[in-house]
Design an enzyme around this catalytic site. Sequence first.
Site, PDB file in Angstrom:
ATOM      1  N   SER A   1      35.455  35.634  40.756  1.00  0.00           N
ATOM      2  CA  SER A   1      36.761  35.068  41.126  1.00  0.00           C
ATOM      3  C   SER A   1      36.702  34.171  42.357  1.00  0.00           C
ATOM      4  O   SER A   1      37.496  34.324  43.288  1.00  0.00           O
ATOM      5  CB  SER A   1      37.783  36.191  41.352  1.00  0.00           C
ATOM      6  OG  SER A   1      39.106  35.719  41.231  1.00  0.00           O
ATOM      7  N   PRO A   2      35.788  33.196  42.392  1.00  0.00           N
ATOM      8  CA  PRO A   2      35.690  32.316  43.566  1.00  0.00           C
ATOM      9  C   PRO A   2      36.936  31.459  43.782  1.00  0.00           C
ATOM     10  O   PRO A   2      37.191  31.020  44.909  1.00  0.00           O
ATOM     11  CB  PRO A   2      34.465  31.447  43.250  1.00  0.00           C
ATOM     12  CG  PRO A   2      34.328  31.497  41.762  1.00  0.00           C
ATOM     13  CD  PRO A   2      34.767  32.859  41.370  1.00  0.00           C
ATOM     14  N   LEU A   3      37.707  31.234  42.716  1.00  0.00           N
ATOM     15  CA  LEU A   3      38.944  30.467  42.848  1.00  0.00           C
ATOM     16  C   LEU A   3      40.164  31.374  42.877  1.00  0.00           C
ATOM     17  O   LEU A   3      41.300  30.936  42.674  1.00  0.00           O
ATOM     18  CB  LEU A   3      39.067  29.454  41.700  1.00  0.00           C
ATOM     19  CG  LEU A   3      37.923  28.444  41.587  1.00  0.00           C
ATOM     20  CD1 LEU A   3      38.147  27.508  40.406  1.00  0.00           C
ATOM     21  CD2 LEU A   3      37.758  27.641  42.877  1.00  0.00           C
ATOM     22  N   ALA A   4      39.922  32.660  43.122  1.00  0.00           N
ATOM     23  CA  ALA A   4      40.998  33.645  43.277  1.00  0.00           C
ATOM     24  C   ALA A   4      41.937  33.666  42.072  1.00  0.00           C
ATOM     25  O   ALA A   4      43.157  33.728  42.222  1.00  0.00           O
ATOM     26  CB  ALA A   4      41.775  33.395  44.562  1.00  0.00           C
ATOM     27  N   GLY A   5      41.351  33.604  40.891  1.00  0.00           N
ATOM     28  CA  GLY A   5      42.155  33.676  39.680  1.00  0.00           C
ATOM     29  C   GLY A   5      43.151  32.544  39.536  1.00  0.00           C
ATOM     30  O   GLY A   5      44.201  32.707  38.901  1.00  0.00           O
ATOM     31  N   GLY A   6      42.847  31.390  40.129  1.00  0.00           N
ATOM     32  CA  GLY A   6      43.738  30.228  40.056  1.00  0.00           C
ATOM     33  C   GLY A   6      44.700  30.111  41.213  1.00  0.00           C
ATOM     34  O   GLY A   6      45.401  29.087  41.346  1.00  0.00           O
TER      35      GLY A   6
ATOM     36  N   PHE B   1      44.754  26.962  43.332  1.00  0.00           N
ATOM     37  CA  PHE B   1      45.486  25.779  42.865  1.00  0.00           C
ATOM     38  C   PHE B   1      46.993  25.972  42.867  1.00  0.00           C
ATOM     39  O   PHE B   1      47.744  25.056  43.198  1.00  0.00           O
ATOM     40  CB  PHE B   1      45.052  25.417  41.438  1.00  0.00           C
ATOM     41  CG  PHE B   1      43.606  25.120  41.276  1.00  0.00           C
ATOM     42  CD1 PHE B   1      43.051  23.954  41.788  1.00  0.00           C
ATOM     43  CD2 PHE B   1      42.766  26.016  40.616  1.00  0.00           C
ATOM     44  CE1 PHE B   1      41.707  23.671  41.632  1.00  0.00           C
ATOM     45  CE2 PHE B   1      41.420  25.737  40.457  1.00  0.00           C
ATOM     46  CZ  PHE B   1      40.886  24.565  40.967  1.00  0.00           C
TER      47      PHE B   1
ATOM     48  N   TYR C   1      34.475  43.502  28.434  1.00  0.00           N
ATOM     49  CA  TYR C   1      35.175  42.218  28.355  1.00  0.00           C
ATOM     50  C   TYR C   1      35.706  41.978  26.937  1.00  0.00           C
ATOM     51  O   TYR C   1      35.021  42.242  25.950  1.00  0.00           O
ATOM     52  CB  TYR C   1      34.254  41.071  28.760  1.00  0.00           C
ATOM     53  CG  TYR C   1      33.948  41.008  30.245  1.00  0.00           C
ATOM     54  CD1 TYR C   1      34.594  41.837  31.159  1.00  0.00           C
ATOM     55  CD2 TYR C   1      33.003  40.111  30.746  1.00  0.00           C
ATOM     56  CE1 TYR C   1      34.308  41.775  32.509  1.00  0.00           C
ATOM     57  CE2 TYR C   1      32.721  40.042  32.102  1.00  0.00           C
ATOM     58  CZ  TYR C   1      33.367  40.879  32.973  1.00  0.00           C
ATOM     59  OH  TYR C   1      33.084  40.817  34.325  1.00  0.00           O
TER      60      TYR C   1
END
Length: 300
Positions: free
Chosen positions: A210-215, A218, A53
Amino acid sequence: MERIKLSEDLSISRIVHGYWRLLDWNMSNEDVLKLLEATYDLGITTVDHADIYGSYLCEERFGKVLSLKKGLREKLEIVTKCGIKLVSENRPENKSHCYDTSKEHIIKSVERSLKNFNTDYIDLLLIHRVDPLLNPEEVVEAFNKLYKEGKVRNFGVSNFLPPQFNMLNSYLDRKLVTNQIEVSPLYLDHIENGTLDLMLEKRVHPMAWSPLAGGRIFKGQDETSIRVRKALNKVKEEVGAKGIDEVVYAWILMHPSKIAPIVGSGNFDRIKASVDGTKIKLTRDQWFEIYVAGRGVDVP
């Protein structure tokens, strides 16, 4: 906050804070410490890292943050990963982007991580990706050496499919305690390909990156993103959530394998939303409405 027991000597917070983009947050070490302490006050005690990272710089930066407050490290569960090699000015010896799960590389990576974090143990080490050349006997030798020396207390994997998980696990005396995989309403593969079924069979609790799929949850403008966002907004109104991210976390948390989502944000409000999501209970109808939106077709 709920805690999940991964092994006899390791439990983690149900929400994990990820530091993949630590260098992108443009924070001073003191600011990162404030954020770390604020998330700790929310009940988040588990932090997720990997050697690669920040082009191999995030672990060292986090170690400097830990050094600002005596005793803080002992309050946390540090998760880190190894097994990927990147071409980087910070690793001039790396000739190509490849995977390396040799005994030598695993041990060398852990020694560097210990130095970076300024600690003498890692709570949980994961093999980052499936290596086509993975020799399970070498991995076992590395794991056993690191465990006996007290340098790594628990071991797991990341992005492993069921056959790969079972293969490596069959060689180990101390079994794998987690599999860190991608899970979101926009990425259903591990719900449908048997990975989460295997976690249930083995009584292993997975982590979700990545629970929010990388944004995309939104801002995505593809058909699936738009369809899922519509379903999330509908459920948000029904449950009285502040944002659709809270609904996403509630949706992931509802899976019986007890998934621990990783929140990779430096924004405290985003982190708090994940914690607020732990307080939301969806109905089965609401869960399936989001699931079907992600699939794009009804369940059979």
